[in-house]
Design a protein around this motif. Structure first.
Motif, mmCIF file in Angstrom:
data_model
loop_
_atom_site.group_PDB
_atom_site.id
_atom_site.type_symbol
_atom_site.label_atom_id
_atom_site.label_comp_id
_atom_site.label_asym_id
_atom_site.label_seq_id
_atom_site.Cartn_x
_atom_site.Cartn_y
_atom_site.Cartn_z
ATOM 1 N N ASN A 2 -11.719 -7.051 -2.288
ATOM 2 C CA ASN A 2 -10.981 -8.230 -1.832
ATOM 3 C C ASN A 2 -9.920 -7.859 -0.794
ATOM 4 O O ASN A 2 -9.651 -6.687 -0.546
ATOM 5 C CB ASN A 2 -10.384 -9.008 -3.015
ATOM 6 C CG ASN A 2 -9.250 -8.270 -3.705
ATOM 7 O OD1 ASN A 2 -8.452 -7.586 -3.062
ATOM 8 N ND2 ASN A 2 -9.163 -8.423 -5.012
ATOM 9 N N LYS A 3 -9.314 -8.892 -0.216
ATOM 10 C CA LYS A 3 -8.381 -8.689 0.900
ATOM 11 C C LYS A 3 -7.161 -7.858 0.518
ATOM 12 O O LYS A 3 -6.737 -6.983 1.274
ATOM 13 C CB LYS A 3 -7.948 -10.038 1.464
ATOM 14 C CG LYS A 3 -9.056 -10.771 2.168
ATOM 15 C CD LYS A 3 -8.591 -12.102 2.721
ATOM 16 C CE LYS A 3 -9.735 -12.761 3.472
ATOM 17 N NZ LYS A 3 -9.279 -13.913 4.247
ATOM 18 N N VAL A 4 -6.599 -8.113 -0.627
ATOM 19 C CA VAL A 4 -5.408 -7.379 -1.072
ATOM 20 C C VAL A 4 -5.759 -5.918 -1.343
ATOM 21 O O VAL A 4 -4.997 -5.013 -0.996
ATOM 22 C CB VAL A 4 -4.779 -8.050 -2.319
ATOM 23 C CG1 VAL A 4 -3.645 -7.220 -2.882
ATOM 24 C CG2 VAL A 4 -4.297 -9.457 -1.979
ATOM 25 N N SER A 5 -6.920 -5.671 -1.930
ATOM 26 C CA SER A 5 -7.346 -4.302 -2.205
ATOM 27 C C SER A 5 -7.547 -3.504 -0.922
ATOM 28 O O SER A 5 -7.209 -2.318 -0.866
ATOM 29 C CB SER A 5 -8.652 -4.293 -3.007
ATOM 30 O OG SER A 5 -8.462 -4.917 -4.253
ATOM 31 N N ARG A 6 -8.080 -4.147 0.105
ATOM 32 C CA ARG A 6 -8.260 -3.458 1.386
ATOM 33 C C ARG A 6 -6.907 -3.034 1.959
ATOM 34 O O ARG A 6 -6.744 -1.905 2.409
ATOM 35 C CB ARG A 6 -8.979 -4.359 2.387
ATOM 36 C CG ARG A 6 -10.442 -4.529 2.120
ATOM 37 C CD ARG A 6 -11.064 -5.385 3.201
ATOM 38 N NE ARG A 6 -12.470 -5.615 2.908
ATOM 39 C CZ ARG A 6 -13.089 -6.762 3.106
ATOM 40 N NH1 ARG A 6 -12.445 -7.800 3.618
ATOM 41 N NH2 ARG A 6 -14.357 -6.876 2.817
ATOM 42 N N ILE A 7 -5.971 -3.960 1.951
ATOM 43 C CA ILE A 7 -4.637 -3.652 2.474
ATOM 44 C C ILE A 7 -4.003 -2.527 1.667
ATOM 45 O O ILE A 7 -3.476 -1.560 2.223
ATOM 46 C CB ILE A 7 -3.747 -4.916 2.490
ATOM 47 C CG1 ILE A 7 -4.277 -5.925 3.524
ATOM 48 C CG2 ILE A 7 -2.289 -4.557 2.778
ATOM 49 C CD1 ILE A 7 -3.628 -7.297 3.459
ATOM 50 N N ALA A 8 -4.065 -2.643 0.344
ATOM 51 C CA ALA A 8 -3.468 -1.620 -0.524
ATOM 52 C C ALA A 8 -4.103 -0.251 -0.285
ATOM 53 O O ALA A 8 -3.392 0.765 -0.226
ATOM 54 C CB ALA A 8 -3.611 -2.028 -1.989
ATOM 55 N N LEU A 9 -5.413 -0.212 -0.132
ATOM 56 C CA LEU A 9 -6.107 1.051 0.095
ATOM 57 C C LEU A 9 -5.639 1.722 1.388
ATOM 58 O O LEU A 9 -5.344 2.919 1.413
ATOM 59 C CB LEU A 9 -7.626 0.840 0.129
ATOM 60 C CG LEU A 9 -8.469 2.078 0.437
ATOM 61 C CD1 LEU A 9 -8.254 3.164 -0.622
ATOM 62 C CD2 LEU A 9 -9.939 1.706 0.548
ATOM 63 N N VAL A 10 -5.543 0.946 2.455
ATOM 64 C CA VAL A 10 -5.134 1.542 3.728
ATOM 65 C C VAL A 10 -3.664 1.961 3.679
ATOM 66 O O VAL A 10 -3.303 3.005 4.237
ATOM 67 C CB VAL A 10 -5.411 0.602 4.924
ATOM 68 C CG1 VAL A 10 -5.119 1.308 6.230
ATOM 69 C CG2 VAL A 10 -6.845 0.128 4.930
ATOM 70 N N VAL A 11 -2.828 1.200 3.010
ATOM 71 C CA VAL A 11 -1.421 1.602 2.853
ATOM 72 C C VAL A 11 -1.352 2.946 2.136
ATOM 73 O O VAL A 11 -0.622 3.855 2.554
ATOM 74 C CB VAL A 11 -0.593 0.526 2.126
ATOM 75 C CG1 VAL A 11 0.774 1.063 1.697
ATOM 76 C CG2 VAL A 11 -0.417 -0.709 2.996
ATOM 77 N N VAL A 12 -2.115 3.099 1.057
ATOM 78 C CA VAL A 12 -2.122 4.361 0.307
ATOM 79 C C VAL A 12 -2.612 5.508 1.196
ATOM 80 O O VAL A 12 -2.026 6.597 1.198
ATOM 81 C CB VAL A 12 -2.968 4.234 -0.981
ATOM 82 C CG1 VAL A 12 -3.225 5.593 -1.619
ATOM 83 C CG2 VAL A 12 -2.279 3.303 -1.974
ATOM 84 N N ILE A 61 -0.680 -2.046 6.312
ATOM 85 C CA ILE A 61 -0.842 -3.506 6.231
ATOM 86 C C ILE A 61 -1.580 -4.016 7.458
ATOM 87 O O ILE A 61 -2.507 -4.827 7.353
ATOM 88 C CB ILE A 61 0.526 -4.206 6.067
ATOM 89 C CG1 ILE A 61 1.142 -3.862 4.711
ATOM 90 C CG2 ILE A 61 0.387 -5.724 6.226
ATOM 91 C CD1 ILE A 61 2.605 -4.274 4.558
ATOM 92 N N ALA A 62 -1.190 -3.521 8.633
ATOM 93 C CA ALA A 62 -1.852 -3.944 9.877
ATOM 94 C C ALA A 62 -3.346 -3.630 9.836
ATOM 95 O O ALA A 62 -4.176 -4.493 10.148
ATOM 96 C CB ALA A 62 -1.195 -3.258 11.072
ATOM 97 N N ALA A 63 -3.691 -2.414 9.457
ATOM 98 C CA ALA A 63 -5.108 -2.031 9.407
ATOM 99 C C ALA A 63 -5.857 -2.845 8.356
ATOM 100 O O ALA A 63 -7.009 -3.240 8.568
ATOM 101 C CB ALA A 63 -5.240 -0.540 9.131
ATOM 102 N N GLY A 64 -5.197 -3.113 7.230
ATOM 103 C CA GLY A 64 -5.827 -3.944 6.205
ATOM 104 C C GLY A 64 -6.085 -5.362 6.690
ATOM 105 O O GLY A 64 -7.139 -5.947 6.417
ATOM 106 N N LEU A 65 -5.131 -5.937 7.417
ATOM 107 C CA LEU A 65 -5.319 -7.276 7.980
ATOM 108 C C LEU A 65 -6.497 -7.307 8.950
ATOM 109 O O LEU A 65 -7.277 -8.267 8.971
ATOM 110 C CB LEU A 65 -4.043 -7.744 8.692
ATOM 111 C CG LEU A 65 -2.839 -8.069 7.804
ATOM 112 C CD1 LEU A 65 -1.599 -8.308 8.653
ATOM 113 C CD2 LEU A 65 -3.134 -9.264 6.914
ATOM 114 N N VAL A 66 -6.626 -6.256 9.731
ATOM 115 C CA VAL A 66 -7.756 -6.170 10.663
ATOM 116 C C VAL A 66 -9.059 -6.002 9.887
ATOM 117 O O VAL A 66 -10.055 -6.679 10.160
ATOM 118 C CB VAL A 66 -7.535 -5.025 11.682
ATOM 119 C CG1 VAL A 66 -8.811 -4.718 12.451
ATOM 120 C CG2 VAL A 66 -6.403 -5.387 12.633
#
Length: 158
Positions: A2-12, A61-66
């Motif tokens: 999901n969208k939140v998981s993608r953002i969280a993964l890239v932040v990590v 966050i930016a990469a996750g949004l993309v």
């Protein structure tokens, strides 16, 4: 995913890159780095960790949004994330060149390449998601400053 998981993964991922870069930096901060001649605008050492932590979070966050736009613009998103990945590798490489190898000239050349890749990443991100592009602007500004600082330190210590 999901969208939140993608953002969280890239932040990590970004924070891990920062942590690894910090490991290379730590050894030289108290030994080699104090011996260098630095310009008057060199910030205190304590400022770097909070600034970089904030930047890595915004980058993630930016990469996750993309990444979250992958379904609608797969080719653009893939290309943008490839630029992001390359600049992230260059980001980590700078610490190794500067603090690990103590090669100020190579670090200066590399940070200019990093700036160019960040700008290209910003350009691609902004086309896909304006907020993602805006989130990279502080990073671009900081690396602009870091480029001048790195070049100045190299010049003063050649």
């Amino acid at each position: 995913m999901n969208k939140v998981s993608r953002i969280a993964l890239v932040v990590v991922i970004c924070l891990v890159v920062g942590y690894v870069s910090g490991m290379v930096t730590r050894a030289s901060i108290t030994t080699w780095y104090p011996t260098l001649v630095k310009p008057s605008f060199n910030p205190p050492n304590w400022i770097f960790a909070p600034v970089w932590t904030s930047l890595y979070i915004m980058m993630g966050i930016a990469a996750g949004l993309v990444w979250n736009q992958i379904a609608s613009t797969k080719e653009l998103v893939t290309k943008a994330l490839q630029f992001f990945a390359v600049q992230l590798v260059l980001n980590a490489l700078w610490s190794y060149l500067f603090f690990g190898l103590h090669n100020l000239m190579l670090a200066t050349i590399e940070v200019i390449l990093l700036w160019l890749l960040i700008f290209e990443t910003y350009t691609h991100f902004a086309k896909i998601n304006k907020k993602a592009g805006y989130l990279l602007l502080p990073y671009l500004a900081w690396v602009s400053f870091a480029s001048v600082l790195t070049a100045s330190i190299w010049w003063l210590n050649r």
